[in-house]
Design an enzyme around this catalytic site. Sequence first.
Site, PDB file in Angstrom:
ATOM      1  N   ASP A   1       0.865  -1.172   0.000  1.00 20.26           N
ATOM      2  CA  ASP A   1       0.000   0.000   0.000  1.00 20.26           C
ATOM      3  C   ASP A   1       0.908   1.231   0.000  1.00 20.26           C
ATOM      4  O   ASP A   1       1.656   1.461   0.948  1.00 20.26           O
ATOM      5  CB  ASP A   1      -0.866  -0.043   1.274  1.00 20.26           C
ATOM      6  CG  ASP A   1      -1.738   1.186   1.405  1.00 20.26           C
ATOM      7  OD1 ASP A   1      -2.104   1.731   0.365  1.00 20.26           O
ATOM      8  OD2 ASP A   1      -2.027   1.599   2.530  1.00 20.26           O
TER       9      ASP A   1
ATOM     10  N   THR B   1      -2.903   6.246  -3.993  1.00 19.96           N
ATOM     11  CA  THR B   1      -1.694   6.842  -3.397  1.00 19.96           C
ATOM     12  C   THR B   1      -0.461   6.507  -4.233  1.00 19.96           C
ATOM     13  O   THR B   1       0.396   7.358  -4.452  1.00 19.96           O
ATOM     14  CB  THR B   1      -1.485   6.316  -1.967  1.00 19.96           C
ATOM     15  OG1 THR B   1      -1.720   4.920  -1.964  1.00 19.96           O
ATOM     16  CG2 THR B   1      -2.412   6.982  -1.011  1.00 19.96           C
ATOM     17  N   THR B   2      -0.419   5.263  -4.725  1.00 26.20           N
ATOM     18  CA  THR B   2       0.735   4.854  -5.525  1.00 26.20           C
ATOM     19  C   THR B   2       0.782   5.648  -6.822  1.00 26.20           C
ATOM     20  O   THR B   2       1.824   6.176  -7.204  1.00 26.20           O
ATOM     21  CB  THR B   2       0.648   3.343  -5.835  1.00 26.20           C
ATOM     22  OG1 THR B   2       0.367   2.660  -4.625  1.00 26.20           O
ATOM     23  CG2 THR B   2       1.929   2.825  -6.403  1.00 26.20           C
TER      24      THR B   2
ATOM     25  N   ASP C   1      -9.155   0.710   1.958  1.00 32.20           N
ATOM     26  CA  ASP C   1      -9.107   1.233   0.591  1.00 32.20           C
ATOM     27  C   ASP C   1     -10.401   0.929  -0.146  1.00 32.20           C
ATOM     28  O   ASP C   1     -10.961   1.775  -0.831  1.00 32.20           O
ATOM     29  CB  ASP C   1      -7.929   0.613  -0.185  1.00 32.20           C
ATOM     30  CG  ASP C   1      -6.639   1.354   0.107  1.00 32.20           C
ATOM     31  OD1 ASP C   1      -6.686   2.287   0.922  1.00 32.20           O
ATOM     32  OD2 ASP C   1      -5.595   1.005  -0.458  1.00 32.20           O
TER      33      ASP C   1
END
Length: 538
Positions: free
Chosen positions: A65, A98-99, A396
């Site tokens: 994550d 987020t990535t 998520d």
Amino acid sequence: MNGGPGHGPVMVLNTNTQRQTGREAQLGNISAAMAVSDIIRTTLGPRSMLKMLLDPMGGIVMTNDGNCILREVDVSHPTAKSMIELARAQDEEVGDGTTSVIILAGEVLAMAEPFLRRNIHPTVIVGGYNRALQEALKICESIAIDVDVKDTKIMGKLVESCIGTKFSSRWNEKMVQMALDAVLRVVVDVGGRKEVDIKRYAKVEKIPGGEIDDCTVLNGVMFNKDVTHSKMRRRIENPRILLLDCPLEYKKGESQTNVEITDEADWNVMLRMEEEYVENMCAEIIAFKPDIVITEKGVSDLAQHYLNKANITAFRRLRKTDNNRVARASGATIVSRTDEIQESDIGTGCGLFEVRKLGDEYFTFLEECKDPKACTILLRGGSKDVLNEVERNLQDAMQVVRNVVFEPKLLLGGGCTEMAVACALAKAGLKVEGVMQWPYQAVGDAMEVIPRTLAQNCGVSVVRAITKLRASHNAALAKGEKCVMGINGISGEVDDMTKTGLYEPYAVKIQTIKTSIESACMILRIDDIVSGSKHSKQ
């Protein structure tokens, strides 16, 4: 910097200050941002790798994550720190992507490097980037698909594309269903506006042991407490629940209280007064015939005795947050004084109360609620690490559902949207005049990093896959059609995204593009880094 004639240079800054200026600072920033995005790059897509991080205390985190990794990494470069803030902002705002945000921001900055070397002023680059951002948002708007939140099939697909990249993808159906159940349960309409507070009202309880298949979303809430007195009932159907915020024990003086007793009889009178006070409080409670009394403070032995005699089950020292959830689930109101209890404060919305033992601890379940606006998600699994990762993935997934509840629009995943934006920007860039045209088109090139990384993580020939994808998007653009091709994250082939069912929430994509380009502009504007704080004088 020179003083008058014959004087040496005047030092404005402290001597032990390090200072990077101009080009050196900008290029340093870009390489720092790229270093951060390289850490994260392999964790994008279903074929992603995990990272194992050791913290200074010797604890281990295993995760893919993006936000979690960056939270644990200790970074010294200021630009790298601001990149990490990006992931945090993205996580708090929309909870997913987020990535992608880090990878995109790193790529947009990398694209600026050749321009800086050619002596193009950062303001010009930033101007080009901002225009491209506006255009990219318009393109996303035009290719968005409207969706019905109640349509579980498409919602399921959506959540699956979010957590299919995560560790828990083996139990995808289970996870998807849990996320959907939990979020749709805590939706409340506040004056025509939807409020979805997952953080407060969808609590995740992790209990090691059992199978991951045992995970459930309760139709109600649970908390880690046992009854205060062993003789109290541990199973009640359709209980009347009373929630308190006050202690059921004799009030001690606020400050130090001295009482001088001269007569021995007075001592008994005092004790009697204390007992009467507690008895009175219990009588006020018993008058409403509740079956369960839960308080956030203490319950004295005497109060337990009275409540037990009236066949009432009591719980003490419950967390404020848990109490709020119980209130939402059972329809009770939290009362702060026993003499203010009203019939309307009693919660009757709960169907079954039971204390069960899981592992070696007792848990209280309030289940089968009629219309619970809060719920508890019970996670079981082999070890703590597994549970933590599953919890992160579930968070998520719930965020994804929440975003769609707020803004029911979808975009295609698998790098399809990014490629569409890239091709459209390349075409629109031809109309931009002057030097700004290059940075404008560079944003388009940077967008391709997402499908490229997806293909890379699958281990296929990146050049072939991307060329094929770009060709199909350009062909569709020339005809004025919408292209639905993207990279299939599992096989790495170019595939029809509507068939594989890879969708992403509109809110997440938009936020990703905005955040990454805006932060890149911000970092490009830096031309001076002064480090070296004032040392405190010993």
